[in-house]
Scaffold this motif. Sequence first.
Motif, mmCIF file in Angstrom:
data_model
loop_
_atom_site.group_PDB
_atom_site.id
_atom_site.type_symbol
_atom_site.label_atom_id
_atom_site.label_comp_id
_atom_site.label_asym_id
_atom_site.label_seq_id
_atom_site.Cartn_x
_atom_site.Cartn_y
_atom_site.Cartn_z
ATOM 1 N N THR A 467 0.823 -1.211 0.000
ATOM 2 C CA THR A 467 0.000 0.000 0.000
ATOM 3 C C THR A 467 0.855 1.258 0.000
ATOM 4 O OG1 THR A 467 -1.703 -1.195 1.236
ATOM 5 C CG2 THR A 467 -1.858 1.199 1.207
ATOM 6 N N ALA A 468 1.958 1.239 0.768
ATOM 7 C CA ALA A 468 2.835 2.413 0.811
ATOM 8 C C ALA A 468 3.470 2.687 -0.539
ATOM 9 C CB ALA A 468 3.918 2.211 1.871
ATOM 10 N N GLY A 469 3.674 1.664 -1.305
ATOM 11 C CA GLY A 469 4.231 1.840 -2.641
ATOM 12 C C GLY A 469 3.203 2.163 -3.695
ATOM 13 N N LYS A 470 1.932 2.329 -3.278
ATOM 14 C CA LYS A 470 0.830 2.710 -4.170
ATOM 15 C C LYS A 470 0.641 1.695 -5.303
ATOM 16 C CE LYS A 470 1.382 7.633 -3.165
ATOM 17 N NZ LYS A 470 1.562 8.987 -3.744
ATOM 18 N N TYR A 471 0.641 0.401 -4.906
ATOM 19 C CA TYR A 471 0.385 -0.647 -5.886
ATOM 20 C C TYR A 471 -1.106 -0.957 -6.023
ATOM 21 C CZ TYR A 471 5.300 -1.868 -6.479
ATOM 22 O OH TYR A 471 6.635 -1.838 -6.808
ATOM 23 N N ASP A 472 -1.928 -0.351 -5.163
ATOM 24 C CA ASP A 472 -3.361 -0.591 -5.307
ATOM 25 C C ASP A 472 -3.841 -0.004 -6.637
ATOM 26 O OD1 ASP A 472 -2.642 1.881 -4.044
ATOM 27 O OD2 ASP A 472 -4.786 2.292 -3.838
ATOM 28 N N ARG A 473 -4.751 -0.688 -7.242
ATOM 29 C CA ARG A 473 -5.325 -0.311 -8.535
ATOM 30 C C ARG A 473 -4.278 -0.319 -9.651
ATOM 31 N NH1 ARG A 473 -9.598 4.560 -6.926
ATOM 32 N NH2 ARG A 473 -10.667 3.352 -5.285
ATOM 33 N N THR A 474 -3.310 -1.205 -9.536
ATOM 34 C CA THR A 474 -2.326 -1.415 -10.602
ATOM 35 C C THR A 474 -2.375 -2.882 -11.005
ATOM 36 O OG1 THR A 474 -0.503 -1.988 -9.112
ATOM 37 C CG2 THR A 474 -0.847 0.355 -9.597
ATOM 38 N N PRO A 475 -1.866 -3.240 -12.171
ATOM 39 C CA PRO A 475 -1.836 -4.654 -12.556
ATOM 40 C C PRO A 475 -1.079 -5.530 -11.571
ATOM 41 C CG PRO A 475 -1.443 -3.259 -14.469
ATOM 42 C CD PRO A 475 -1.445 -2.354 -13.292
ATOM 43 N N VAL A 476 -0.028 -4.987 -10.930
ATOM 44 C CA VAL A 476 0.700 -5.780 -9.935
ATOM 45 C C VAL A 476 -0.149 -5.975 -8.694
ATOM 46 C CG1 VAL A 476 2.723 -5.831 -8.441
ATOM 47 C CG2 VAL A 476 2.951 -5.100 -10.808
ATOM 48 N N GLY A 477 -0.910 -4.945 -8.296
ATOM 49 C CA GLY A 477 -1.797 -5.092 -7.146
ATOM 50 C C GLY A 477 -2.851 -6.144 -7.367
ATOM 51 N N GLU A 478 -3.251 -6.368 -8.620
ATOM 52 C CA GLU A 478 -4.252 -7.392 -8.910
ATOM 53 C C GLU A 478 -3.724 -8.801 -8.654
ATOM 54 O OE1 GLU A 478 -5.563 -6.877 -12.875
ATOM 55 O OE2 GLU A 478 -6.350 -4.841 -12.563
ATOM 56 N N LEU A 479 -2.441 -9.014 -8.908
ATOM 57 C CA LEU A 479 -1.922 -10.366 -8.768
ATOM 58 C C LEU A 479 -1.434 -10.684 -7.363
ATOM 59 C CD1 LEU A 479 1.493 -10.526 -8.766
ATOM 60 C CD2 LEU A 479 1.104 -9.659 -11.068
ATOM 61 N N LEU A 480 -1.252 -9.661 -6.506
ATOM 62 C CA LEU A 480 -0.798 -9.917 -5.146
ATOM 63 C C LEU A 480 -1.892 -10.633 -4.353
ATOM 64 C CD1 LEU A 480 1.064 -6.586 -4.299
ATOM 65 C CD2 LEU A 480 2.067 -8.819 -4.828
ATOM 66 N N PRO A 481 -1.523 -11.481 -3.395
ATOM 67 C CA PRO A 481 -2.530 -12.257 -2.652
ATOM 68 C C PRO A 481 -3.211 -11.496 -1.522
ATOM 69 C CG PRO A 481 -0.341 -12.891 -1.944
ATOM 70 C CD PRO A 481 -0.153 -11.901 -3.049
ATOM 71 N N PHE A 531 10.465 -9.012 15.109
ATOM 72 C CA PHE A 531 10.537 -8.112 13.961
ATOM 73 C C PHE A 531 9.849 -6.800 14.330
ATOM 74 C CE2 PHE A 531 10.709 -12.434 12.271
ATOM 75 C CZ PHE A 531 11.845 -12.376 11.492
ATOM 76 N N ARG A 532 10.293 -5.728 13.679
ATOM 77 C CA ARG A 532 9.840 -4.396 14.082
ATOM 78 C C ARG A 532 9.091 -3.645 12.995
ATOM 79 N NH1 ARG A 532 12.152 -3.100 18.862
ATOM 80 N NH2 ARG A 532 13.919 -4.362 19.545
ATOM 81 N N SER A 533 8.967 -4.226 11.822
ATOM 82 C CA SER A 533 8.286 -3.509 10.739
ATOM 83 C C SER A 533 7.492 -4.503 9.903
ATOM 84 C CB SER A 533 9.301 -2.771 9.851
ATOM 85 O OG SER A 533 8.658 -2.160 8.762
ATOM 86 N N ILE A 534 6.239 -4.163 9.644
ATOM 87 C CA ILE A 534 5.389 -5.014 8.812
ATOM 88 C C ILE A 534 4.444 -4.136 8.018
ATOM 89 C CG2 ILE A 534 3.702 -5.330 10.673
ATOM 90 C CD1 ILE A 534 3.157 -8.116 9.509
ATOM 91 N N SER A 535 4.243 -4.501 6.775
ATOM 92 C CA SER A 535 3.304 -3.779 5.920
ATOM 93 C C SER A 535 1.905 -4.331 6.172
ATOM 94 C CB SER A 535 3.671 -3.944 4.448
ATOM 95 O OG SER A 535 4.946 -3.392 4.188
ATOM 96 N N GLY A 536 1.014 -3.460 6.627
ATOM 97 C CA GLY A 536 -0.334 -3.909 6.955
ATOM 98 C C GLY A 536 -1.134 -4.247 5.717
ATOM 99 N N ALA A 537 -2.017 -5.217 5.841
ATOM 100 C CA ALA A 537 -2.917 -5.610 4.753
ATOM 101 C C ALA A 537 -4.300 -5.794 5.336
ATOM 102 C CB ALA A 537 -2.440 -6.898 4.092
ATOM 103 N N ARG A 538 -5.307 -5.305 4.623
ATOM 104 C CA ARG A 538 -6.677 -5.388 5.134
ATOM 105 C C ARG A 538 -7.142 -6.827 5.256
ATOM 106 N NH1 ARG A 538 -11.527 -5.556 2.371
ATOM 107 N NH2 ARG A 538 -10.521 -4.990 0.413
ATOM 108 N N ALA A 539 -6.895 -7.628 4.209
ATOM 109 C CA ALA A 539 -7.343 -9.022 4.214
ATOM 110 C C ALA A 539 -6.658 -9.733 3.059
ATOM 111 C CB ALA A 539 -8.863 -9.101 4.087
ATOM 112 N N ILE A 540 -6.762 -11.030 3.068
ATOM 113 C CA ILE A 540 -6.213 -11.822 1.967
ATOM 114 C C ILE A 540 -7.316 -12.056 0.944
ATOM 115 C CG2 ILE A 540 -4.564 -12.928 3.502
ATOM 116 C CD1 ILE A 540 -6.306 -15.454 3.326
#
Length: 790
Positions: A467-481, A531-540
């Motif tokens: 999300t921080a890299g603004k991959y939402d609504r991109t073709p790569v964001g579509e293939l991520l789990p 671990f001290r850093s994790i990228s949050g995700a709403r759901a799988i």
Amino acid sequence: MIVAALVWGSPDWLAGALALCVAAAVVLLLAYWRAPSSRGLRLAAGSLKAVAIVALGLCLLEPLLTGTKPRRGANTFVLLADNSQSMRIGDGSPARPRADLLREQLTGDASWKSRLGQDFDVRNYVFDSHMRAVAGFNALDFDGESSALQSSLTTVAKRFRGLPLAGVLLFTDGNGTDLTDVDWSELPPVFPVLPKADAAPRDVNLQSLAASQTNFESAPVLVRADVSGAGVPGQEVAAVLIDESGREVERQRASLGEDGKPTAFRFQLRPDKPGVSFYTVQASLSSEAGEALQPEVERTTSEQTLANNSRIFVVDRGGGPYRVLYVSGRPNWEFKFLRRAVHEDDQVNLVGLIRIAKRQPKFGFRDARARRDNQLFEGFDNPEVDTAERHDEPVLIRLGLEEDDKEGVELRVGFPKAADELYRYDAIVLDDIEAEFFTQDQLTLLRSFVSQRGGGLLMMGGPDSFTAGKYDRTPVGELLPVYLDHGQDGASPLDGEYRLALTREGWLQPWVRTRETEDAERQRLLAMPAFRSISGARAIKPGASVLAEVSDGEATYPALVAQRFGKGRAGAMLLGDYWRWNLQREQPEEDDFDRAWRQTVRWLVSDVPKRVEVETQRKKESASPATEIAVRVRDAEFLPLDNAQVSICITGPDGKPITLAGEPDDREPGLYSTTYVAREPGAYRATVTANAPDGSEIAKREAGWTAQPAAEEFARLAPNRELLATIAAKTGGEIVEVDGLSAFVSGLSRRKAPVTEPWVYPLWQHPLYFLTAILCLAGEWGLRRWHGLA
């Protein structure tokens, strides 16, 4: 089959006979009505006399018995005999070879054969690896290495299609080596002939052998051998694993259970070399296993046969080398540790594309005399002005390029922009790189890389990922789990102390674990640093699996998520400081981190198609050890290549190579195939070379298979009565015991046949007809005499 009916005389004769019977019945009734005896005696005597009078009266009607029967010589009957080696097995107690019983019935002047030849046109056939016609059965030698039972019956049906075939008399034990799913109802009536088997033959049988490869480094190849015994319950069996050089790799012992129930042996091995390797598993009684590794010594054994005691299997560690492209937005620890981990894997080549400086804004008001190239590269090879790195371009370095790339064209312009450039790689790792680094076409190309090319993609966590890299609504964001819209903390990675744990799905995946046992794996997880850093995700996403998760004591977040996407697979490592595991390990010699990375990369590249792929498959419709070699060839964009040149060099057990050409196959584009029939048992290796239309070599691939006709022929020693009963029931036949052949042949005249003729027989001329009347009269007179009425 007899279709019988009674045909009577003319109506005048019928009327006269009925009148005579009525008159006789009246006289008989009056005579017995006045007799001084009991009612039962009168009824019995009267009934006997009535039957006799009616039988004699019917003679005046001239009754005729009519029906149909097979026309003599118009129908064909096939004798089909099994000439395979399994017929040498002895049945009964004392054991007697099936071949001897077969010779007794089929050779010489057997009475049933003469009787069959009187009514039918008899055709003689034998089969082992194929069916053939014979004049007689005197040449049976029972040397066939396979039993083409299914194909032989199918050939008989095709050969006599449209002809009057009454049936097939099948002499076999039912142990075919070409059995597949078939509709037996399309065959003519089959009558299997079986000898009586009241005692199981003494034997140890290696029933099945299966080898599976895994990304779990401690046990990359798992082998399971199922051994069963007959006549040796409870005895100890030794199973030995042997490599190509004849060296014993491992030996195990176990006791057999009841007859027919397999005992499983499990081996773990790690081949010393990549590519195709062959291994053998031998099983025998422990008392006789000392000579198992000495094939030149003739063994003394109490078993029926030793042909089913060993099997060869193939281990293919080829497919590589795999090329993995690592793209990072900044120099970091992750690439260093990843490169160090996969350096030990000779099947993985890691190529790095690292951005060491972001692009600078381009100002149009700058002095025209100012330098346009980036002074960061001053002092290097001084490229031309048009090709020098510019201020408004990111500064990238390339690591791990191909050795034959002398001109340095790989990744010269940065991340690939064309499919043929990107599809050279098998997997891609994106680490802390924002979506704006790629053009829209490159993002679409990444999606096609996974969905159409079948590659693997892994995104690592970090300040510029997900999300921080603004991959939402991109073709790569579509293939991520994972879903990237509305992350749990906006677009910023979550900070805290998180402990890693495997989920239920993660425990089931060998590539996620690094220890051999569950307890050791739990200890490894407890010893890992926080671990001290994790990228949050709403759901799988639906279809994705969470393999690992982290928890800060209050909330749980997914840490490792994977899913299939199109032809490929995608993974999300949401940890932003995965490298911390290696930096804070307690023991320097511990290699869990390196192993985890190697297994993850292996998971990414497993099942990724190559430009040239080879598949071997045994042709089950043929009992001969025939193998189909199918080669799929693709161009640089992984589209089917129809005009390639494919050559296949096959090396058998004798070491002599033979080269075949792969012919285009109309089943699918880009498919080339050929069929090879093994002449000797053993291991076979094929080296496939595919060339482009211009003659340049695309790739070379290696494949292997085994030909073990004897093991398949003796896979089962007892007659397969269940299969033969099924064939007989489906085709309208029946099981015939070997000592009931004469009775069976005598009854064929009462069975259905394609060509029949009518027959007529005067019923009143049959001796039994008049004998019935005489017996009834004699019985009636005897009753009266006994009771003093005569």
